[in-house]
Write a protein that holds these residues in place. Structure first.
Motif, PDB file in Angstrom:
ATOM      1  N   VAL A 207      21.042  47.163  12.397  1.00 19.62           N
ATOM      2  CA  VAL A 207      20.001  45.357  13.199  1.00 19.62           C
ATOM      3  C   VAL A 207      21.581  44.937  13.708  1.00 19.62           C
ATOM      4  O   VAL A 207      22.850  45.076  12.858  1.00 19.62           O
ATOM      5  CB  VAL A 207      20.140  44.567  11.949  1.00 19.62           C
ATOM      6  N   HIS A 208      21.066  44.742  14.860  1.00 20.18           N
ATOM      7  CA  HIS A 208      22.404  43.448  15.737  1.00 20.18           C
ATOM      8  C   HIS A 208      21.895  41.992  15.914  1.00 20.18           C
ATOM      9  O   HIS A 208      20.933  42.112  16.390  1.00 20.18           O
ATOM     10  CB  HIS A 208      23.122  44.560  17.173  1.00 20.18           C
ATOM     11  N   ALA A 209      23.030  41.411  15.969  1.00 23.61           N
ATOM     12  CA  ALA A 209      22.523  39.605  16.505  1.00 23.61           C
ATOM     13  C   ALA A 209      23.474  40.206  17.945  1.00 23.61           C
ATOM     14  O   ALA A 209      24.889  39.986  17.833  1.00 23.61           O
ATOM     15  CB  ALA A 209      22.863  38.546  15.922  1.00 23.61           C
ATOM     16  N   LEU A 210      23.142  39.759  19.067  1.00 24.40           N
ATOM     17  CA  LEU A 210      24.188  39.729  20.041  1.00 24.40           C
ATOM     18  C   LEU A 210      23.335  37.854  21.427  1.00 24.40           C
ATOM     19  O   LEU A 210      22.511  37.999  21.060  1.00 24.40           O
ATOM     20  CB  LEU A 210      23.546  40.301  21.672  1.00 24.40           C
ATOM     21  N   PHE A 211      24.715  37.954  21.870  1.00 26.53           N
ATOM     22  CA  PHE A 211      23.944  36.526  22.549  1.00 26.53           C
ATOM     23  C   PHE A 211      25.444  36.121  24.115  1.00 26.53           C
ATOM     24  O   PHE A 211      26.741  37.297  23.624  1.00 26.53           O
ATOM     25  CB  PHE A 211      24.625  35.313  21.570  1.00 26.53           C
ATOM     26  N   ASN A 212      24.564  35.981  24.619  1.00 23.97           N
ATOM     27  CA  ASN A 212      26.254  35.248  25.784  1.00 23.97           C
ATOM     28  C   ASN A 212      27.111  34.473  25.204  1.00 23.97           C
ATOM     29  O   ASN A 212      27.158  33.374  24.998  1.00 23.97           O
ATOM     30  CB  ASN A 212      25.527  34.770  27.322  1.00 23.97           C
ATOM     31  N   THR A 213      28.502  35.112  25.908  1.00 23.24           N
ATOM     32  CA  THR A 213      29.835  34.594  25.127  1.00 23.24           C
ATOM     33  C   THR A 213      29.833  33.272  26.020  1.00 23.24           C
ATOM     34  O   THR A 213      29.637  33.074  27.269  1.00 23.24           O
ATOM     35  CB  THR A 213      30.982  35.085  25.469  1.00 23.24           C
ATOM     36  N   LYS A 214      30.594  31.833  25.951  1.00 19.11           N
ATOM     37  CA  LYS A 214      30.611  31.003  25.840  1.00 19.11           C
ATOM     38  C   LYS A 214      31.499  31.247  27.387  1.00 19.11           C
ATOM     39  O   LYS A 214      31.565  30.918  28.837  1.00 19.11           O
ATOM     40  CB  LYS A 214      31.839  30.061  25.465  1.00 19.11           C
ATOM     41  N   ALA A 215      33.170  32.306  27.085  1.00 13.51           N
ATOM     42  CA  ALA A 215      33.653  32.043  28.321  1.00 13.51           C
ATOM     43  C   ALA A 215      32.820  32.981  29.880  1.00 13.51           C
ATOM     44  O   ALA A 215      33.347  32.593  30.879  1.00 13.51           O
ATOM     45  CB  ALA A 215      34.635  33.752  28.287  1.00 13.51           C
ATOM     46  N   TYR A 216      31.755  33.413  29.539  1.00 13.76           N
ATOM     47  CA  TYR A 216      31.118  33.722  30.514  1.00 13.76           C
ATOM     48  C   TYR A 216      30.463  33.655  31.013  1.00 13.76           C
ATOM     49  O   TYR A 216      29.772  33.122  31.861  1.00 13.76           O
ATOM     50  CB  TYR A 216      30.237  35.515  30.140  1.00 13.76           C
ATOM     51  N   LEU A 217      29.577  32.502  30.325  1.00 14.10           N
ATOM     52  CA  LEU A 217      28.866  31.067  30.327  1.00 14.10           C
ATOM     53  C   LEU A 217      29.345  30.257  31.788  1.00 14.10           C
ATOM     54  O   LEU A 217      29.192  30.443  32.404  1.00 14.10           O
ATOM     55  CB  LEU A 217      27.988  30.560  29.679  1.00 14.10           C
ATOM     56  N   MET A 218      30.677  29.953  31.069  1.00 19.51           N
ATOM     57  CA  MET A 218      31.978  29.081  31.901  1.00 19.51           C
ATOM     58  C   MET A 218      31.957  29.818  33.131  1.00 19.51           C
ATOM     59  O   MET A 218      31.973  28.927  33.925  1.00 19.51           O
ATOM     60  CB  MET A 218      32.478  28.297  31.208  1.00 19.51           C
ATOM     61  N   TRP A 219      32.218  31.391  33.067  1.00 24.21           N
ATOM     62  CA  TRP A 219      32.554  31.566  33.861  1.00 24.21           C
ATOM     63  C   TRP A 219      31.368  31.691  35.567  1.00 24.21           C
ATOM     64  O   TRP A 219      31.380  31.739  36.748  1.00 24.21           O
ATOM     65  CB  TRP A 219      32.937  32.922  33.827  1.00 24.21           C
ATOM     66  N   ARG A 220      30.332  32.678  34.562  1.00 23.07           N
ATOM     67  CA  ARG A 220      28.863  33.314  35.215  1.00 23.07           C
ATOM     68  C   ARG A 220      29.008  31.732  36.412  1.00 23.07           C
ATOM     69  O   ARG A 220      28.500  31.520  37.980  1.00 23.07           O
ATOM     70  CB  ARG A 220      28.056  32.801  34.914  1.00 23.07           C
ATOM     71  N   HIS A 221      28.616  30.148  35.737  1.00 21.72           N
ATOM     72  CA  HIS A 221      28.113  28.906  36.129  1.00 21.72           C
ATOM     73  C   HIS A 221      29.052  28.038  36.928  1.00 21.72           C
ATOM     74  O   HIS A 221      29.360  27.208  37.177  1.00 21.72           O
ATOM     75  CB  HIS A 221      27.566  28.140  35.230  1.00 21.72           C
ATOM     76  N   GLY A 222      31.087  29.067  37.406  1.00 20.54           N
ATOM     77  CA  GLY A 222      31.935  28.346  37.861  1.00 20.54           C
ATOM     78  C   GLY A 222      32.576  27.117  36.980  1.00 20.54           C
ATOM     79  O   GLY A 222      32.796  25.893  37.454  1.00 20.54           O
ATOM     80  N   VAL A 223      32.430  26.948  36.651  1.00 18.78           N
ATOM     81  CA  VAL A 223      32.850  25.275  35.052  1.00 18.78           C
ATOM     82  C   VAL A 223      33.879  25.565  34.676  1.00 18.78           C
ATOM     83  O   VAL A 223      35.053  26.583  34.685  1.00 18.78           O
ATOM     84  CB  VAL A 223      32.043  25.440  33.750  1.00 18.78           C
TER      85      VAL A 223
END
Length: 158
Positions: free
Chosen positions: A108-124
């Motif tokens: 069993v695995h738990a998976l989520f989008n990383t904070k770094a990826y989200l900030m990069w993806r949205h140009g924060v």
């Protein structure tokens, strides 16, 4: 100096984009127990649980056999709204989601989008709400580690 910083920023963006942008923890528990533990820590921390989607149940409804898979959608407007001021497109990825699933080997695995990826993806910009950006990253990891039983002995969730 400015050219060096731009080059470093572009390199970092490439590296973040080159990975899949997800963090994954292997759980010591079943999908149901991992999801239950995630709900416990979310409630303890005052985070709103918006929805639990049982993908395997939905798949069974259309005649498809899917290993246990649940998606939990959760968030906290006190964190999400100020971050959306930094980039309103974050709204496509907020509230947060965590996928809990059983693989073909029965793990069993738990998976989520990383904070770094989200900030990069949205140009924060890293200077926009930096404390909240850090808090988001720590919270997601803590929630996943608690849910999967991966906190170190004696460690308590913050």
């Amino acid at each position: 100096m400015r050219r060096v910083l731009l080059l470093l920023a572009a390199s970092a963006a490439f590296l973040i984009g080159a990975e899949n942008g997800m963090a994954e923890y292997t759980s010591r528990y079943s999908v149901d127990e991992t999801a239950k533990r995630l709900v416990q820590i979310l409630r303890k921390k005052g985070v709103t649980l918006f929805k639990v989607i049982d993908h395997s149940e939905a798949a069974a409804g259309v005649g498809v056999k899917l290993r246990p898979t649940k998606l939990l959608i959760f968030g906290n407007p006190k964190m999400g709204a100020p971050l959306m001021e930094c980039s309103q497109t974050l709204g496509i990825d907020l509230p947060q989601k965590m996928l809990i699933y059983e693989d073909e080997a029965g793990k069993v695995h738990a998976l989520f989008n990383t904070k770094a990826y989200l900030m990069w993806r949205h140009g924060v910009d890293p200077e926009c709400a930096p404390k909240l950006q850090k808090k988001m990253g720590v919270a997601l990891k803590t929630f996943a580690r608690y849910a999967t039983g991966n906190l170190k002995e004696g460690e308590t969730p913050r």
